[in-house]
Design a protein around this motif. Sequence first.
Motif, mmCIF file in Angstrom:
data_model
loop_
_atom_site.group_PDB
_atom_site.id
_atom_site.type_symbol
_atom_site.label_atom_id
_atom_site.label_comp_id
_atom_site.label_asym_id
_atom_site.label_seq_id
_atom_site.Cartn_x
_atom_site.Cartn_y
_atom_site.Cartn_z
ATOM 1 N N ARG A 1 0.828 -1.212 0.000
ATOM 2 C CA ARG A 1 0.000 0.000 0.000
ATOM 3 C C ARG A 1 0.865 1.266 0.000
ATOM 4 N NH1 ARG A 1 -5.272 -0.236 0.976
ATOM 5 N NH2 ARG A 1 -5.203 1.706 2.161
ATOM 6 N N MET B 1 2.097 1.773 -3.486
ATOM 7 C CA MET B 1 1.021 2.250 -4.375
ATOM 8 C C MET B 1 0.580 3.662 -3.989
ATOM 9 S SD MET B 1 -0.550 0.938 -7.049
ATOM 10 C CE MET B 1 -0.290 2.535 -7.799
ATOM 11 N N THR B 2 1.222 4.240 -2.998
ATOM 12 C CA THR B 2 0.895 5.574 -2.443
ATOM 13 C C THR B 2 -0.504 5.624 -1.838
ATOM 14 O OG1 THR B 2 0.000 6.571 -4.498
ATOM 15 C CG2 THR B 2 2.383 6.743 -4.135
ATOM 16 N N LEU B 3 -0.997 4.480 -1.375
ATOM 17 C CA LEU B 3 -2.286 4.481 -0.675
ATOM 18 C C LEU B 3 -2.085 4.787 0.809
ATOM 19 C CD1 LEU B 3 -3.855 1.302 -2.313
ATOM 20 C CD2 LEU B 3 -4.301 3.692 -2.883
ATOM 21 N N ARG C 1 2.333 11.241 -9.559
ATOM 22 C CA ARG C 1 1.597 10.540 -10.620
ATOM 23 C C ARG C 1 2.545 9.978 -11.672
ATOM 24 N NH1 ARG C 1 -3.297 13.422 -13.169
ATOM 25 N NH2 ARG C 1 -3.797 11.310 -13.799
ATOM 26 N N ARG C 2 3.638 10.680 -11.921
ATOM 27 C CA ARG C 2 4.588 10.187 -12.925
ATOM 28 C C ARG C 2 5.240 8.889 -12.455
ATOM 29 N NH1 ARG C 2 9.927 10.886 -13.914
ATOM 30 N NH2 ARG C 2 10.214 12.411 -12.253
ATOM 31 N N ARG D 1 4.112 6.939 -10.049
ATOM 32 C CA ARG D 1 3.061 5.950 -9.778
ATOM 33 C C ARG D 1 2.637 5.226 -11.055
ATOM 34 N NH1 ARG D 1 -1.330 8.551 -6.227
ATOM 35 N NH2 ARG D 1 -1.962 9.577 -8.143
ATOM 36 N N SER D 2 2.822 5.888 -12.210
ATOM 37 C CA SER D 2 2.379 5.273 -13.463
ATOM 38 C C SER D 2 3.169 4.001 -13.770
ATOM 39 C CB SER D 2 2.528 6.268 -14.614
ATOM 40 O OG SER D 2 3.903 6.495 -14.867
ATOM 41 N N MET E 1 -1.726 -2.295 -9.372
ATOM 42 C CA MET E 1 -2.052 -3.085 -8.182
ATOM 43 C C MET E 1 -3.349 -3.847 -8.381
ATOM 44 S SD MET E 1 -2.075 -1.796 -4.247
ATOM 45 C CE MET E 1 -2.414 -2.894 -2.889
ATOM 46 N N PHE F 1 -6.221 -5.864 -6.047
ATOM 47 C CA PHE F 1 -6.635 -5.862 -4.647
ATOM 48 C C PHE F 1 -7.335 -7.156 -4.242
ATOM 49 C CE2 PHE F 1 -6.556 -1.524 -6.183
ATOM 50 C CZ PHE F 1 -5.991 -0.804 -5.145
ATOM 51 N N ALA G 1 -5.355 -3.510 -14.614
ATOM 52 C CA ALA G 1 -4.072 -2.977 -14.147
ATOM 53 C C ALA G 1 -3.026 -3.052 -15.266
ATOM 54 C CB ALA G 1 -3.600 -3.739 -12.915
#
Lengths: 219, 259
Positions: B50, B53-55, B88-89, B91-92, B96, B98, B165
């Motif tokens: 997580r 994934m920056t969650l 965002r760059r 993260r692309s 993921m 779930f 994904a």
Amino acid sequence: MIWDWAFALEILPTLARAAVVTIQATLLGFVIAALLGLAIAVARIAVPRAGWAISVLVELIRSTPLLIQIFFLYFVLPNFGIVLDAFAAGVIAIGVHYAAYCSEVYRAGFDNIPRGQWEASIALNLSAWTTFKDIIIPQAIPPVVPALGNYLVALFKETPLLSAIAVLELMQTAKIIGSETFRYTEPITLVGLFFLAMSLVSAMLIRGVEELLNRRTIR
Amino acid sequence: MTEQPMVRFDKVSKRYGSLTVLDGLDLDIGRGEKVSIIGPSGSGKTTVLRMLMTLETINDGVIWVEGEPLTHMQKNGKLVPADTAHIRRIRSKIGMVFQSFNLFPHMTAMANCIEAPVTVLGMKRADAEARAAELLEMVGLGQKKGHYPSQLSGGQQQRVAIARALAMRPKIMLFDEVTSALDPELVGEVLEVIRRLGREHDLTMLMVTHQMGFAKEFSDRVCFFHQGKICEQGPPNELFGAPKNERTRQFLHAVLEAG
């Protein structure tokens, strides 16, 4: 006999014209309420820092009578150089007042979206705008349509308040007819019947929309 | 000098109030490497995914993706919190899947798979649909393009989620207990898709799993987490065959007994 059919028929065209104003005020007011309410609810989530200010504003609007807000826009704002005609002031006041209520309805809709939907949107790198537009709002709105519909009917029934600033809607027109002819029974009764009929029709329409949305979303 | 890792966790910590979920985690994952994370619940293994994934935000440390910090930016030689564009760059590069699928219920399988390519990558609708059709075909759902999630079984939904994904062409795929919510008879079809992905694509894969058999067969490396730390890691034969750590032995014993 108290009821004069001839008189009732005679004033009907005048009242019908006024009814158009009432319906215009209702629809315009509700468009403002629905869109501004949505904007408020989205801003609450999208700009957490503004949350406090928004809460205060919403609480302020909900906790003061609509009539005072109408008077404020019409009689007080001109002191600050903002002059609105009676219809505009009335519609804006009603729209903003109900926007505060609608924003709470939308908020409930947003709260019901599972966290996983937000997380999947992040994982797919969707922008905040796309997340709201394509993922959250399409899921949040259908369940709250009945609640929004109730506010549409409530808003409609409050339009007679606009007679207080002399908007020539139904109530004001009925009052003028009464004061000119000294007959209040027919105009006031007819106005009441009109509101009854329109409320029933609206309720049916809302139920129709609700069913349509359910059929489209629940599979 | 060794090759730059795909992902590097550099002394990463995560706390919720007084509870430390991850404690100074150091972990390098190589390009194309398949890493499984196992461990008891509450050991922080899902948090690892997580955070990547920056969650979840991180409290200390830095996560590096292909040599660039994920949630930080370099400014005058210092690391400062990154802006949205930077996040965002980076993260692309990551996708993921779930535990609870998280498909968009108001969209068909196809619409789920083209939403991000069209709105984020700016792909033409027709191109995105062609690519999504290939991916749905690959996960064995070529016939289900027009179905809504509620018309699909759990296993099918999870396979759509994998296709969705992949449609973003990530370099790193994260799988968070992707079979835990499935009926036992549907687990196999999802694992088979992941197996194929591992074989046919050059993806870096990081998965949290309770499927010890699958972790053993699929992974290049297995990490056993306990109380927010990597207790033991190594090639699956070693970790499952001859665990050195007492905690690992206890955990494996308990899991294998049960399952």
